[in-house]
Design a protein around this motif. Structure first.
Motif, short mmCIF file in Angstrom:
data_model
loop_
_atom_site.label_atom_id
_atom_site.label_comp_id
_atom_site.label_asym_id
_atom_site.label_seq_id
_atom_site.Cartn_x
_atom_site.Cartn_y
_atom_site.Cartn_z
N ASP A 182 43.42 42.99 50.24
CA ASP A 182 42.67 43.56 49.12
C ASP A 182 43.39 43.30 47.79
OD1 ASP A 182 40.27 44.53 49.89
OD2 ASP A 182 40.77 46.66 49.72
N ILE A 183 44.70 43.48 47.78
CA ILE A 183 45.49 43.27 46.56
C ILE A 183 45.33 41.82 46.09
CG2 ILE A 183 47.84 43.14 45.62
CD1 ILE A 183 48.54 45.48 47.54
N ILE A 184 45.48 40.87 47.02
CA ILE A 184 45.36 39.45 46.67
C ILE A 184 43.98 39.13 46.12
CG2 ILE A 184 45.33 37.12 47.64
CD1 ILE A 184 47.47 38.11 49.66
N ARG A 185 42.95 39.67 46.77
CA ARG A 185 41.56 39.37 46.37
C ARG A 185 41.20 40.02 45.04
NH1 ARG A 185 36.90 42.24 47.18
NH2 ARG A 185 37.99 43.71 48.54
N LEU A 186 41.53 41.28 44.88
CA LEU A 186 41.08 42.02 43.69
C LEU A 186 41.90 41.70 42.44
CD1 LEU A 186 40.37 45.42 45.46
CD2 LEU A 186 38.67 43.81 44.56
N LEU A 187 43.15 41.30 42.63
CA LEU A 187 43.96 40.86 41.47
C LEU A 187 43.75 39.37 41.18
CD1 LEU A 187 47.41 42.66 41.83
CD2 LEU A 187 45.65 43.06 40.11
N ARG A 188 43.01 38.70 42.09
CA ARG A 188 42.72 37.26 41.98
C ARG A 188 44.02 36.45 41.89
NH1 ARG A 188 38.61 38.39 37.12
NH2 ARG A 188 37.31 39.94 38.18
N LEU A 189 44.95 36.79 42.77
CA LEU A 189 46.20 36.04 42.81
C LEU A 189 45.93 34.63 43.30
CD1 LEU A 189 48.64 38.69 44.38
CD2 LEU A 189 48.13 38.27 41.96
N ILE A 190 46.56 33.67 42.67
CA ILE A 190 46.35 32.26 43.00
C ILE A 190 47.47 31.78 43.92
CG2 ILE A 190 46.15 29.93 42.05
CD1 ILE A 190 45.18 31.22 39.42
N ASP A 191 47.09 31.41 45.15
CA ASP A 191 48.05 30.90 46.14
C ASP A 191 49.37 31.67 46.09
OD1 ASP A 191 49.20 29.27 48.10
OD2 ASP A 191 49.98 27.86 46.60
N PRO A 192 49.33 32.98 46.26
CA PRO A 192 50.56 33.77 46.07
C PRO A 192 51.59 33.54 47.16
CG PRO A 192 48.84 35.14 46.99
CD PRO A 192 48.20 33.81 46.68
N MET A 193 52.85 33.63 46.77
CA MET A 193 53.93 33.67 47.74
C MET A 193 54.04 35.13 48.18
SD MET A 193 57.20 34.38 48.75
CE MET A 193 58.42 34.57 47.49
N CYS A 194 53.76 35.40 49.45
CA CYS A 194 53.78 36.76 49.97
C CYS A 194 55.08 37.00 50.72
CB CYS A 194 52.59 37.01 50.90
SG CYS A 194 50.99 36.78 50.08
N ASN A 195 55.77 38.04 50.34
CA ASN A 195 57.05 38.35 50.97
C ASN A 195 57.05 39.82 51.39
OD1 ASN A 195 59.72 38.65 51.77
ND2 ASN A 195 60.50 37.30 50.17
#
Length: 617
Positions: A182-195
């Motif tokens: 949800d965080i990635i989708r709603l903030l519209r993160l672009i190809d985020p590095m998830c850690n």
């Protein structure tokens, strides 16, 4: 300066913690990131270090005024220019911050999400370079998260209004896999590095107790932790005020915090706790997310929270300095009904009725997970980590369940009585009823409703009349936990599951584990043994001297003591006992700015204490 020089110069650390360097490198390379790190795991450094290396200003979106103030104060003490924008500023103060921001005076600017879309701020950001937008407590953007805030949904649109899209970094300590997406989708993160560095806090001791008298147990727990700092969470404002008053009457240094207090009182009470003028804060969950006080030694929940996310976040206020700390939950069956009522009565005008119904259903599901935590006899830490999807050992060795002994009691006969009663009531009335009516029927209650419904004529009426209501409820709760009963979340009725027939008709035995030995808490003695890593009286005495020096400086500068130096830094200082400024800089948590500001006074105190010790010996 490079990232390592900044880490040492400004923050006084020689190495990064797990996950920090990877996130920092990704941000500096221009990549969006999502960092999921436990409370106290150093999320702030992941955007503060890049902020000092990037050319423009870093915008930090944060939900709570108290967090902004603490972080800005700490940054200034470390020689970093920072400011905040929120409702606590007067119009003149706000104009001054805007003017200085336009002139490039700040490297970090903290702002409440509601302020992003104001006309004045939208005009300001068109004239400045924003290199990084960091979203703190990012789980607030998800309506499936326990702290959903509609204002967070506007962050992505705000970013789209900027002349140039900056790097976007999101951080949280409590996010399931669903919420992370949800965080990635709603903030519209672009190809985020998830850690995701994990959710475990090894220094925290978890325990659940079900006392007959909560207040008596609470007073005993506080007596064991004299002069230690702690938070007591309660479900309602009324209970906060009642418990705080009772503690004060007993001579305990306590204050309180809830949303019903006026702003001036809330600020005054929070400052009393932050500045160590009061040892105990009694509060609702309004006092929680973003509280940056590092020397909280215990968190006691007087009532069960509505979700495991909320509990872990609130309990996580303890032990932020890495020292051992206790997280104790005092559970009673009434807590479940209180939580159900709070969920049922909650509403959000910004959501449609259908959306609210979905959120409420999710809340009920989270409540069930929280109840399971309170009732399990298995590893409590493991229960938490299972929920967040993290692998772990079967036994942690540092929770109430792992440190207690249990014996198995055969409860097959009472289990059959309860299951039969549930079924007989349904056969008689044509519908299932709630736990209270089942308990009253089994105990032979003469309540008017029992008689009106004819439940006194059932064969199961009065079968458990020698047991207390609490004992019967505990048995029902266990059968629910083991999957023989379940509560219909829509109607709050108690219903049998298909596996109930194995107990009623197929001879299956039911055994209930009962705790026979008490858990070993991280008491005063344990904490002091951990603090005194050398085990010497000399270190103990020096630590006390350094704390007194810190208190004096904090009072002079009107800041919380941990803003000067944390307990962990003072302990390292006591162990190393530096004699020169170079040695002082080797203490963990001492950067060059703080060394220049406080070095002489601490070195003088250390030398004087060493001299006194030499004379005594």
């Amino acid at each position: 300066m490079d990232k390592f020089s900044i880490l040492k110069h400004n923050f006084g650390h020689s190495r990064f913690r797990q996950g920090q360097e990877e996130l920092i490198d990704a941000i500096l390379s221009g990549r969006d990131v999502l960092g999921v790190m436990p409370t106290g795991g150093g999320k702030s450094l992941c955007y503060q270090v890049p902020a000092l290396m990037l050319s423009g200003v870093t915008l930090v979106i944060s939900p709570l005024i108290s967090l902004m103030k603490d972080q800005v104060s700490a940054l200034k003490k470390s020689g970093i220019t920072a400011a905040y924008i929120n409702s606590s500023l007067t119009s003149d103060q706000l104009r001054l911050v805007y003017e200085r921001t336009r002139k490039g005076a700040y490297k970090l600017l903290y702002i409440a999400p509601e302020r992003l879309i104001t006309k004045e701020f939208l005009a300001l950001v068109q004239k400045i370079e924003i290199s990084l937008v960091s979203v703190d407590e990012a789980h607030c953007i998800s309506q499936w998260g326990q702290d959903f805030r509609p204002s967070y949904l506007k962050i992505a649109d705000f970013i789209d209004t900027l002349p140039h899209r900056p790097v976007v970094a999101a951080f949280t300590a409590t996010a399931t896999a669903e919420v992370q997406q949800d965080i990635i989708r709603l903030l519209r993160l672009i190809d985020p590095m998830c850690n995701v560095t994990g959710f475990d806090r090894p220094n925290l001791f978890f325990d659940v107790q079900s006392p007959k008298n909560k207040m008596s147990v609470l007073l005993n727990l506080l007596q064991e932790r004299k002069e230690k700092n702690g938070i007591i969470y309660c479900a309602t404002r009324a209970s906060v005020e009642r418990i705080c008053q009772h503690l004060c009457d007993k001579g305990i240094s306590a204050t309180c915090y809830h949303a019903g207090l006026d702003e001036s009182t809330r600020r005054s009470n929070q400052n009393a706790f932050q500045f160590d003028r009061k040892n105990v804060m009694v509060a609702t969950n309004a006092f929680g997310m973003g509280i940056d006080k590092s020397n909280v030694n215990f968190v006691i929940h007087y009532n069960m929270p509505k979700s495991l996310e909320a509990y872990y976040q609130e309990a996580g206020r303890a032990g932020r300095d890495g020292e051992p700390a206790d997280c104790i939950l005092l559970f009673s069956a009434g807590d479940i009904e209180t939580a159900r009522f709070l969920i049922k009565s909650s509403s959000n005008e910004e959501l449609s009725e259908d959306a609210q119904a979905l959120v409420r259903q999710k809340d009920y599901e989270r409540l069930q997970t929280m109840v399971s935590y309170c009732k399990t006899t298995k590893c409590l830490r493991g229960h938490i980590l299972d929920y967040f999807g993290q692998k772990h050992e079967a036994v942690c060795g540092n929770c109430g369940n792992c440190k207690s002994s249990y014996q198995l009691n055969d409860i097959t006969i009472p289990a059959q009585m309860i299951l039969s009663c549930v079924i007989r009531v349904k056969e008689n009335l044509g519908y299932f009823v709630g736990k209270t009516l089942i308990i009253q029927t089994l105990r032979g209650s003469k309540e008017k409703r029992i008689l009106d419904l004819g439940l006194n004529r059932l064969s199961t009426y009065g079968l458990m009349n020698k047991m207390t209501a609490e004992q019967v409820r505990s048995l029902i709760d266990f059968l629910e936990l083991e999957g023989y009963l379940h509560v219909n979340s829509l109607h709050s009725t108690l219903e049998p599951t298909p596996t109930a027939s194995s107990v009623l008709f197929k001879g299956k035995k039911v055994f209930m584990p009962v705790r026979t030995g008490s858990a070993s808490f991280t008491t005063e003695k344990n904490i002091r043994q951990t603090e005194l890593s050398s085990g010497s009286k000399e270190v103990d005495n020096l630590f006390a001297v350094l704390k007194a020096v810190r208190t004096q400086i904090a009072q002079q500068e009107n800041v919380p003591a941990y803003i000067v130096f944390s307990n962990a830094t003072l302990m390292d200082m006591a162990v190393k006992a530096p004699r020169t400024m170079a040695e002082f800089l080797d203490v963990s948590g001492v950067g060059e700015t703080k060394a220049a500001r406080y070095g002489k006074v601490f070195l003088k105190a250390i030398a004087a204490q060493k001299e006194d010790s030499a004379h005594e010996s």
